[in-house]
Enzyme design. Structure first.
Site, mmCIF file in Angstrom:
data_model
loop_
_atom_site.group_PDB
_atom_site.id
_atom_site.type_symbol
_atom_site.label_atom_id
_atom_site.label_comp_id
_atom_site.label_asym_id
_atom_site.label_seq_id
_atom_site.Cartn_x
_atom_site.Cartn_y
_atom_site.Cartn_z
ATOM 1 N N LYS A 69 16.619 36.977 21.236
ATOM 2 C CA LYS A 69 17.859 36.277 21.541
ATOM 3 C C LYS A 69 17.817 35.834 22.997
ATOM 4 O O LYS A 69 17.663 36.653 23.904
ATOM 5 C CB LYS A 69 19.060 37.198 21.312
ATOM 6 C CG LYS A 69 20.395 36.529 21.609
ATOM 7 C CD LYS A 69 21.560 37.411 21.241
ATOM 8 C CE LYS A 69 22.883 36.749 21.566
ATOM 9 N NZ LYS A 69 24.023 37.592 21.218
ATOM 10 N N ARG A 73 32.008 31.220 22.946
ATOM 11 C CA ARG A 73 32.825 31.980 23.901
ATOM 12 C C ARG A 73 34.301 31.678 23.656
ATOM 13 O O ARG A 73 35.137 32.557 23.774
ATOM 14 C CB ARG A 73 32.408 31.643 25.339
ATOM 15 C CG ARG A 73 30.920 31.876 25.616
ATOM 16 C CD ARG A 73 30.609 33.259 26.123
ATOM 17 N NE ARG A 73 29.198 33.593 25.968
ATOM 18 C CZ ARG A 73 28.238 33.389 26.867
ATOM 19 N NH1 ARG A 73 28.532 32.854 28.028
ATOM 20 N NH2 ARG A 73 26.983 33.736 26.612
ATOM 21 N N ARG A 126 24.412 36.399 30.846
ATOM 22 C CA ARG A 126 23.816 37.583 30.233
ATOM 23 C C ARG A 126 22.316 37.666 30.521
ATOM 24 O O ARG A 126 21.544 38.190 29.739
ATOM 25 C CB ARG A 126 24.031 37.545 28.721
ATOM 26 C CG ARG A 126 25.472 37.386 28.271
ATOM 27 C CD ARG A 126 25.598 37.670 26.786
ATOM 28 N NE ARG A 126 26.830 37.211 26.189
ATOM 29 C CZ ARG A 126 28.038 37.762 26.388
ATOM 30 N NH1 ARG A 126 28.161 38.807 27.175
ATOM 31 N NH2 ARG A 126 29.099 37.272 25.786
ATOM 32 N N GLU A 158 9.468 41.707 21.737
ATOM 33 C CA GLU A 158 10.779 42.143 21.225
ATOM 34 C C GLU A 158 10.754 42.269 19.700
ATOM 35 O O GLU A 158 11.301 43.216 19.132
ATOM 36 C CB GLU A 158 11.872 41.156 21.653
ATOM 37 C CG GLU A 158 12.202 41.158 23.141
ATOM 38 C CD GLU A 158 13.120 42.314 23.534
ATOM 39 O OE1 GLU A 158 13.382 43.194 22.700
ATOM 40 O OE2 GLU A 158 13.573 42.334 24.699
ATOM 41 N N LYS A 208 17.189 33.416 17.936
ATOM 42 C CA LYS A 208 18.460 32.779 18.266
ATOM 43 C C LYS A 208 18.461 32.310 19.709
ATOM 44 O O LYS A 208 18.049 33.075 20.579
ATOM 45 C CB LYS A 208 19.569 33.805 18.070
ATOM 46 C CG LYS A 208 20.960 33.327 18.384
ATOM 47 C CD LYS A 208 21.913 34.470 18.288
ATOM 48 C CE LYS A 208 23.298 34.000 18.643
ATOM 49 N NZ LYS A 208 24.268 35.062 18.607
ATOM 50 N N SER A 252 26.661 28.031 17.860
ATOM 51 C CA SER A 252 27.854 27.220 18.067
ATOM 52 C C SER A 252 27.558 25.871 18.725
ATOM 53 O O SER A 252 28.051 24.835 18.284
ATOM 54 C CB SER A 252 28.864 28.002 18.904
ATOM 55 O OG SER A 252 28.303 28.420 20.135
ATOM 56 N N TYR A 262 27.254 27.644 10.656
ATOM 57 C CA TYR A 262 28.683 27.464 10.404
ATOM 58 C C TYR A 262 28.928 26.467 9.272
ATOM 59 O O TYR A 262 30.057 26.341 8.809
ATOM 60 C CB TYR A 262 29.380 27.043 11.702
ATOM 61 C CG TYR A 262 29.245 28.115 12.777
ATOM 62 C CD1 TYR A 262 30.065 29.246 12.747
ATOM 63 C CD2 TYR A 262 28.256 28.041 13.768
ATOM 64 C CE1 TYR A 262 29.921 30.250 13.690
ATOM 65 C CE2 TYR A 262 28.099 29.039 14.708
ATOM 66 C CZ TYR A 262 28.937 30.144 14.665
ATOM 67 O OH TYR A 262 28.782 31.150 15.592
HETATM 68 C C1 PBG Z 1 27.145 38.338 21.010
HETATM 69 C C2 PBG Z 1 26.926 37.074 20.267
HETATM 70 C C3 PBG Z 1 26.951 35.767 20.774
HETATM 71 C C4 PBG Z 1 26.707 34.934 19.694
HETATM 72 C C5 PBG Z 1 26.554 35.722 18.576
HETATM 73 N N1 PBG Z 1 26.668 37.042 18.954
HETATM 74 C C6 PBG Z 1 27.295 35.246 22.100
HETATM 75 C C7 PBG Z 1 26.498 35.564 23.280
HETATM 76 O O1 PBG Z 1 25.465 36.220 23.223
HETATM 77 O O2 PBG Z 1 26.948 35.165 24.337
HETATM 78 C C8 PBG Z 1 26.626 33.448 19.767
HETATM 79 C C9 PBG Z 1 26.775 32.722 18.485
HETATM 80 C C10 PBG Z 1 26.994 31.272 18.635
HETATM 81 O O3 PBG Z 1 26.937 30.703 19.743
HETATM 82 O O4 PBG Z 1 27.246 30.637 17.606
HETATM 83 N N2 PBG Z 1 27.894 39.267 20.266
#
Ligand code: PBG
Length: 324
Positions: free
Chosen positions: A198, A208, A219, A235, A250, A276, A315
């Protein structure tokens, strides 16, 4: 004088193209991420993700049932607590009466084993600082203290009826810690879809808003640097060694090479998350009349499948499952 090889022969009619298509997209390949929010009376559309809603517990039932009816492979649930319920430890995430666990119990009661119920196993929606873990006095995210919180959260989610947990916080050792706790609590059959590779991505922006994130900053001390490929393989290998039942890459679109490499080496099924920002970009361009929405959605999903994803979180899962 004439070409000896004519690849175009196999492209001549839709039937020929269909016959030789290497990559397929089926409803079962698609997982729908869903949001259930506390303290709202009616579903609330996420402005940066038109067509995606924060659900009430009641509207979650209907939307989940419709997605399952359309044939999706599973549902991934995120919880959105009231902001006044957030705290430094993300207590709401492990509270059996926290919104995510209520949502999971509701889905389990409504849908049983007719679909795969997945839970986001991460603290960021529940912490008042918005990080995926608890903080050390110096403000950094404390890996090992966070693991104890994930363990509590994981057991509560198994109790609530999740089939698969999705540890998405990128803490070292999270998969092993959760596996050990699930086994000790008797949940040997609850699995993990590990967010293994990730990346710290700008494309999470709309999410967010979707979860009402409290995060300031980024992060980057726990999610991966987009410059790195080998690190992702490390990982993935670690998560598999720690007991991951499935692994995930991801975001999807900007990391298709990572997805291909993961698929080539993984002994367990591989998922990719069309996040997203990927959703919002296609939606925005289509709304401006700049691209053909449905064709772009399908092309993006086939691309992710072709790159090696067995399963795609998107989605558009329910809508596309309905088309197929
Ligand atoms: C963290 C999490 C995130 C997403 C899924 N799980 C956000 C992040 O790491 O900041 C993002 C999913 C998306 O953008 O559709 N719990």
């Amino acid at each position: 004088m004439f070409p000896t090889d004519r690849p175009r022969r196999l492209r001549r009619t839709p039937a020929l193209r269909r016959l030789v298509a290497e990559t397929s997209l089926e409803p079962r390949h698609l997982v729908l991420p869903m949001f259930v929010a506390d303290g709202i009376d009616t579903p609330r559309e996420i402005s940066s993700m038109p067509g995606v809603f924060q659900h009430t517990v009641e509207s979650l039932k209907g939307a989940a049932a419709a997605a399952v009816e359309a044939g999706v492979g599973g549902l991934m649930l995120f919880g959105v607590p009231k902001s006044e319920d957030k705290d430094s430890q993300g207590t709401g995430g492990s509270d059996p009466d926290g919104i995510l666990n209520i949502g999971l119990r509701t889905l389990a009661a409504e849908l049983g084993d007719s679909t795969v119920i997945m839970a986001d196993t991460c603290l960021d929606e529940f912490t008042d600082h918005g990080h995926c873990g608890v903080l050390s006095p110096d403000g950094s995210v404390d890996n090992d203290a966070t693991l104890s919180r994930y363990v509590e959260m994981a057991v509560s989610q198994a109790q609530a009826g999740a089939h698969l947990l999705g540890p998405s916080g990128m803490m070292d050792g999270q998969v092993a810690a959760i596996r050990g706790a699930l086994d000790a609590a008797g949940y040997t059959d609850v699995g993990q879809l590990a967010y293994s590779a990730k990346y710290a991505s700008a494309f999470y922006g709309p999410f967010r808003e979707a979860v009402g994130s409290s995060l300031h900053g980024d992060r980057k001390t726990y999610q991966q640097d987009g410059a790195n490929r080998r690190e992702a393989m490390r990982e993935v290998d670690l998560d598999i060694a720690e007991g991951a039942d499935m692994v995930m890459v991801k975001p999807a679109m900007s990391y298709l090479d990572i997805l291909r490499e993961t698929a080539d080496r993984s002994p367990v099924p591989v998922a990719a998350y069309q996040i997203s920002g990927e959703y919002s970009m296609i939606t925005a361009a289509a709304r401006n009349g700049w691209i053909d929405r449905d064709a772009a959605i399908l092309e993006s999903l086939v691309g992710i499948r072709r790159a090696g994803a067995d399963v795609v979180l998107t989605y558009w899962a329910a809508e596309v499952a309905g088309w197929l």
